[in-house]
Write a protein that holds these residues in place. Structure first.
Motif, short mmCIF file in Angstrom:
data_model
loop_
_atom_site.label_atom_id
_atom_site.label_comp_id
_atom_site.label_asym_id
_atom_site.label_seq_id
_atom_site.Cartn_x
_atom_site.Cartn_y
_atom_site.Cartn_z
N MET A 261 0.82 -1.21 0.00
CA MET A 261 0.00 0.00 0.00
C MET A 261 0.86 1.26 0.00
N VAL A 262 1.97 1.22 0.71
CA VAL A 262 2.87 2.37 0.72
C VAL A 262 3.38 2.66 -0.69
N GLY A 263 3.74 1.60 -1.42
CA GLY A 263 4.21 1.77 -2.79
C GLY A 263 3.18 2.45 -3.67
N LYS A 264 1.95 2.05 -3.51
CA LYS A 264 0.86 2.64 -4.30
C LYS A 264 0.60 4.09 -3.92
N LEU A 265 0.56 4.37 -2.61
CA LEU A 265 0.30 5.73 -2.13
C LEU A 265 1.40 6.70 -2.54
N MET A 266 2.65 6.25 -2.42
CA MET A 266 3.76 7.14 -2.77
C MET A 266 3.75 7.48 -4.26
N ALA A 267 3.45 6.50 -5.10
CA ALA A 267 3.38 6.77 -6.53
C ALA A 267 2.26 7.75 -6.84
N GLN A 268 1.11 7.55 -6.23
CA GLN A 268 -0.01 8.48 -6.44
C GLN A 268 0.35 9.90 -5.99
N THR A 269 1.05 10.00 -4.88
CA THR A 269 1.43 11.31 -4.35
C THR A 269 2.42 12.02 -5.25
N VAL A 270 3.46 11.31 -5.68
CA VAL A 270 4.48 11.90 -6.53
C VAL A 270 3.88 12.40 -7.85
N LEU A 271 2.93 11.64 -8.37
CA LEU A 271 2.33 11.99 -9.66
C LEU A 271 1.14 12.93 -9.54
N GLY A 272 0.84 13.35 -8.31
CA GLY A 272 -0.26 14.29 -8.11
C GLY A 272 -1.63 13.70 -8.31
N LEU A 273 -1.74 12.39 -8.14
CA LEU A 273 -3.03 11.72 -8.31
C LEU A 273 -3.78 11.66 -6.98
N SER A 274 -5.06 11.39 -7.06
CA SER A 274 -5.85 11.20 -5.85
C SER A 274 -5.39 9.91 -5.17
N THR A 275 -5.15 9.97 -3.85
CA THR A 275 -4.66 8.79 -3.13
C THR A 275 -5.81 7.93 -2.62
N ASP A 276 -5.57 6.62 -2.57
CA ASP A 276 -6.60 5.68 -2.14
C ASP A 276 -7.05 5.94 -0.71
N ILE A 277 -6.12 6.34 0.15
CA ILE A 277 -6.46 6.79 1.50
C ILE A 277 -5.71 8.10 1.74
N PRO A 278 -6.20 8.98 2.61
CA PRO A 278 -5.53 10.26 2.85
C PRO A 278 -4.09 10.06 3.29
N ILE A 279 -3.16 10.79 2.66
CA ILE A 279 -1.75 10.63 2.99
C ILE A 279 -1.23 11.78 3.87
N ASN A 280 -1.99 12.86 3.97
CA ASN A 280 -1.54 14.01 4.76
C ASN A 280 -1.28 13.65 6.22
N MET A 281 -2.02 12.66 6.72
CA MET A 281 -1.84 12.25 8.12
C MET A 281 -0.45 11.68 8.38
N PHE A 282 0.27 11.27 7.32
CA PHE A 282 1.60 10.69 7.49
C PHE A 282 2.72 11.71 7.29
N SER A 283 2.36 12.96 7.09
CA SER A 283 3.36 14.00 6.84
C SER A 283 4.28 14.20 8.04
N ALA A 284 5.56 14.51 7.77
CA ALA A 284 6.53 14.78 8.85
C ALA A 284 6.14 16.03 9.62
#
Length: 382
Positions: A344-367
């Motif tokens: 799932m991390v692999g999928k989320l990171m790819a979506q984030t880098v490419l500016g796509l909508s993420t399957d689950i919110p990723i902002n909660m994992f921000s540093a």
């Protein structure tokens, strides 16, 4: 070595390979992976290989739930042949104090709300699941039959094979020597084999992620911590689920090949890059595990080793782009459970880098959550 790439992934463990595959699959252009050893030579190849959905935070539950769905048919998803030896024999988590009972039941409520099929078991029920379990002083346990374990080398290899078919370049035995950041943007990756011009770098370096962050001028709130593990001789099938105990700070599973893999955690372990196993470990491991699983006292130990956890203060990973450096992304701080959530991390990171909508919110994992004081403290880590 190529001179230019659209994305450079630092780290050839399961997380780095999963990210590289998902980037290539989503059309990210030329992707390169830099690995200082061989693929899975770091934390991935030294882990206990467990995969569980029984967590105490929504973030980790979601990451693991979606990863399990992918692991259940990973070869088909990646469209490559291979057996990752994913066996869903369950996880049995033991509770020895009233505080643990309270926390486990709280965890169960969360897990069940997210469609994770975990349940409470009495000591007698726990013994039916693991007949050789010593239930003295045991107050109860939780069990999820969909948890299990997989072969970390084969999972990593499958991702790498699928990624290579999509054009990803892998550079093993290649040392990262530095990063160039100009005007708040990543521009170049420097290695001992040459330089790669790029505007996107993903730090998936595990125990060395903090060091990589410093190369970009970032101080990530993570640190490397040694954890030790051993494997026994193979014997006839004796134990189906992984047995985990936070009270005794240990885990133990029997692999499909018959050997037992087990490890313990030390809360006072200092920050270190040391991956040398100690003679004290085997003595302490034997003392702890035979109290819970007495018949294992008769097993011969074949090998022991150590690996690095990339520890995060709240035991929840850091995922996403740095707030101050454009093009620098982090996927680290997994605190010992990177292998099980890598799909799932692999999928989320790819979506984030490419500016796509993420399957689950990723902002909660921000540093940046640490500066905001919005931590997601995971209570269930050995």
């Amino acid at each position: 070595m190529i001179k230019q790439a659209d994305v450079v992934v630092i780290g050839g463990g399961v997380v780095g390979c999963a990210i590289a595959y998902n980037l290539a699959k989503a059309g990210a252009g030329q992707v390169a992976v830099i690995e200082r050893g061989y693929l899975a030579s770091g934390a991935t190849g030294r882990c206990g290989a467990g995969v569980r959905m029984q967590w105490g935070t929504e973030t980790n539950c979601l990451l693991s739930r979606e990863s399990v769905k992918m692991l259940e048919n990973l070869p088909e998803l990646l469209e490559v042949d291979g057996d990752i030896e994913f066996k869903q024999g369950g996880y049995l988590l033991l509770a020895y104090t009233e505080k643990m009972v309270e926390q486990f039941k709280k965890n169960l409520k969360l897990q069940n709300s997210l469609d994770i099929p975990a349940r409470w078991t009495t000591p007698a029920e726990a013994k039916k699941i693991v007949p050789h379990l010593n239930t003295e002083a045991l107050l109860g346990a939780t069990f999820c039959p969909k948890d299990g374990h997989a072969n970390p080398f084969k999972v990593t290899s499958l991702y790498a094979k699928a990624a290579a078919l999509l054009g990803v370049k892998f550079y093993t035995y290649t040392e990262l020597t530095g990063l160039t950041v100009e005007a708040g943007k990543v521009t170049t990756v420097h290695t001992d084999k040459g330089d790669i011009a790029t505007n996107t770098v993903i730090n998936a370096a595990g125990g060395y992620a903090k060091t990589v962050g410093r190369m970009a001028g970032i101080e990530l709130p993570i640190f490397p911590e040694r954890h030790e593990i051993l494997v026994t001789e193979p014997v006839e099938p004796l134990q189906t689920p992984m047995v985990m105990c936070f009270y005794h700070n240990l885990y133990c599973q029997q692999t499909p090949h018959g050997s037992f893999i087990m490890g313990i955690g030390h809360p006072d372990e200092p920050e270190t890059f040391n991956t040398t196993s100690s003679w004290q470990f085997m003595t302490e491991m034997a003392k702890r595990i035979t109290k819970i699983l007495p018949p294992l006292a008769n097993l011969n130990v074949i090998r022991q080793w150590a690996g690095l956890y990339d520890m995060c203060p709240d035991r929840t990973p850091i995922l996403g782009q740095d707030a101050n450096i454009q093009g620098f992304y982090t996927a680290a701080g997994f605190s010992g459970h990177g292998f099980m959530i890598a799909p799932m991390v692999g999928k989320l990171m790819a979506q984030t880098v490419l500016g796509l909508s993420t399957d689950i919110p990723i902002n909660m994992f921000s540093a940046e959550r640490f500066a905001r004081g919005e931590l997601y403290v995971e209570p269930s880590v050995v």
